[in-house]
Design an enzyme around this catalytic site. Structure first.
Site, PDB file in Angstrom:
ATOM      1  N   GLU A 249      61.842 101.538  36.634  1.00 45.48           N
ATOM      2  CA  GLU A 249      61.511 100.505  35.649  1.00 45.48           C
ATOM      3  C   GLU A 249      62.706 100.395  34.721  1.00 45.48           C
ATOM      4  O   GLU A 249      62.966 101.293  33.925  1.00 45.48           O
ATOM      5  CB  GLU A 249      60.236 100.894  34.904  1.00 45.48           C
ATOM      6  CG  GLU A 249      59.560  99.738  34.168  1.00 45.48           C
ATOM      7  CD  GLU A 249      60.129  99.542  32.783  1.00 45.48           C
ATOM      8  OE1 GLU A 249      61.034  98.692  32.645  1.00 45.48           O
ATOM      9  OE2 GLU A 249      59.686 100.215  31.858  1.00 45.48           O
TER      10      GLU A 249
ATOM     11  N   CYS B 274      61.650  97.407  26.665  1.00 45.80           N
ATOM     12  CA  CYS B 274      62.176  96.834  27.902  1.00 45.80           C
ATOM     13  C   CYS B 274      61.673  95.417  28.144  1.00 45.80           C
ATOM     14  O   CYS B 274      62.328  94.627  28.832  1.00 45.80           O
ATOM     15  CB  CYS B 274      61.840  97.731  29.093  1.00 45.80           C
ATOM     16  SG  CYS B 274      60.069  98.029  29.314  1.00 45.80           S
TER      17      CYS B 274
END
Length: 465
Positions: A210, A244
């Site tokens: 990720e 993120c």
């Protein structure tokens, strides 16, 4: 670390396929340590960051885990059931039956980051436990007090054969990534991910990555600018943009820039009456990242780019010990400027304008694939064009990052923003082996393909083609 891995693997092999009761017990203990130690978690993160709002930590690092445990424990028994699969007609006629069985992989390793230390350590662990695995965690060395607390509370609630925390610096992380796990999770930047993936490849360890990226916001002509500013800037205030999924740059229709800036200042003014000593305004994680972000500002100033600054009382942000910055919005930064090349991960939002949606799509597609894309507006053709002609880990329409809050949707990157997925059922599947099981009936079709190949057998085979 190798000894700990061997302990977990031997325990996994000795105990066999864990029951739903065992899995629920493990994820319940994950929930319990978050609830029982929530004040210590808040304090450790505040100490590591310098300033981090307790409300943010409670919401993002604690409540999110509690909600995921509650949702997962209700579904574990259902997920564990074998799934019937259709068999070809001839196999059905002789009594053949096919199914998928979901088998635990074994030991799952997780190298988690500093920006949401508890959430990104334990969300994958919930999926791994639900699937019946053991877990080894390597938290970030950039949040030392939080990582030490994590080790302490995991040790208080789990046998090392179930879950263990390994602390240390970059050398420990490198050694951790070289262990022969049954699956390895890494959350961080693409450059470090390449090293993790190379290390995992030596042992053929599958990985979930990720990795974030520059998440774009596209504002359609039909969008309400006040709503856009409220939701985009509301997301940017989370962890001061150190997220993120945070919007990285925004495409506005020509003529909408001043209206957006005015509304953005209004949103930020309602959140903060000052910044430097405001406990609700999260610090940049450390001096190194603070200097990196200051470098973006220096580059923009050298290029004479217009920079809109939110600094309500005119404070000076030159103290590296506080490592805070005002919120900045560069307008039409050069495409080759530093802020448009790197993932920002800070309190900054680049503003660009457009005339043609096709040009926006071309711009996005010429960049590495982002973790998320956001669209504001009511035009169904624009929504369809962005969903079908761009590639991103996920999409939220008329808001930011909300797809990641939906437990039945995967958190997943694509290309430069990662691979694999977790959350909810997707986490269970990611950390399971979907084993094909076929039960033969009275006869075996395998006899059809054995020698000798007489005329009758050849006619039967030929009829199948």
């Amino acid at each position: 670390m190798r000894t700990l891995l061997d302990i977990q693997r031997q325990a996994f092999l000795a105990d066999g396929f864990p029951s739903a009761k065992t899995r629920i017990d493990r994820i319940d203990r994950v929930k319990d340590i978050h609830v029982r130690y929530k004040q210590q978690i808040v304090e450790s993160l505040e100490a590591d960051f310098g300033a981090r709002p307790p409300g943010q930590t409670l919401a993002t690092d604690i409540a999110s885990i509690v909600m995921e445990v509650n949702e997962t424990r209700r579904k574990i028994r259902q997920w564990m059931k074998p799934e019937r699969r259709k068999t070809p007609l001839m196999m059905r006629m002789i009594g053949g039956r096919a199914e998928l069985q979901f088998q635990p992989l074994g030991v799952v390793g997780n190298i988690s980051p500093w920006n949401f230390p508890f959430q990104l350590a334990f969300a994958p662990a919930i999926g791994a436990f639900a699937a019946g695995n053991r877990v080894m965690l390597k938290p970030s060395e950039l949040t030392p007090q939080t990582s030490a607390l994590m080790e302490e509370i995991v040790t208080s609630a789990f046998d090392p054969a179930e879950m263990v925390v390994v602390n240390g610096g970059v050398d420990v992380a490198q050694e951790f990534s070289q262990l022969p796990f049954d699956h390895l999770v890494f959350t961080g930047g693409p450059e470090v991910a390449k090293h993790v993936m190379r290390a995992a490849a030596d042992n053929l360890v599958p990985v979930t990555l990720e990795l974030g990226g520059k998440c774009p916001v596209v504002v359609g002509k039909s969008a309400d600018i006040k709503t856009v500013a409220d939701r985009v800037m509301g997301t940017k205030t989370v962890n001061s943009g150190q997220l993120c999924l945070t919007p990285d740059y925004i495409f506005l229709p020509e003529g909408k820039v001043e209206a957006f800036i005015e509304e953005a200042h209004s949103v930020l003014s309602r959140c903060y009456d000052s910044l430097l000593d405001n406990p609700d305004y999260t610090s940049v994680i450390n001096e190194r990242h603070w200097q990196r972000l200051k470098g973006y500002i220096d580059d923009l100033e050298a290029r004479k780019v217009r920079i809109e600054v939110f600094n309500p009382v005119g404070e000076a942000f030159d103290d590296p010990q506080k490592h805070k910055l005002p919120f900045i919005m560069p307008v039409e930064p050069d495409d080759d400027s530093l802020i448009m090349q790197d993932e920002i991960f800070g309190p900054m939002l680049s503003i660009k304008t457009y005339q043609s949606l096709d040009k926006v799509i071309e711009f996005i597609n010429n960049k590495p694939r982002p973790l998320a894309l956001y669209y504001f507006g009511k035009d169904k053709r624009e929504i369809e064009a962005l969903c079908q002609r761009t590639t991103s880990g996920g999409v939220t329409i008329n808001d930011c990052a909300q797809h990641a809050a939906c437990s039945d949707l995967p958190l997943a990157g694509v290309g430069n923003s990662g691979m694999g997925a977790y959350h909810g059922h997707h986490g269970f599947l990611q950390f399971s082996h979907s084993k094909a099981v076929y039960r033969q009936g009275l006869y075996s079709l395998g006899s059809l393909i054995r020698p000798p190949y007489g005329e009758r057998k050849m006619r039967m085979i030929d009829h199948m083609t």
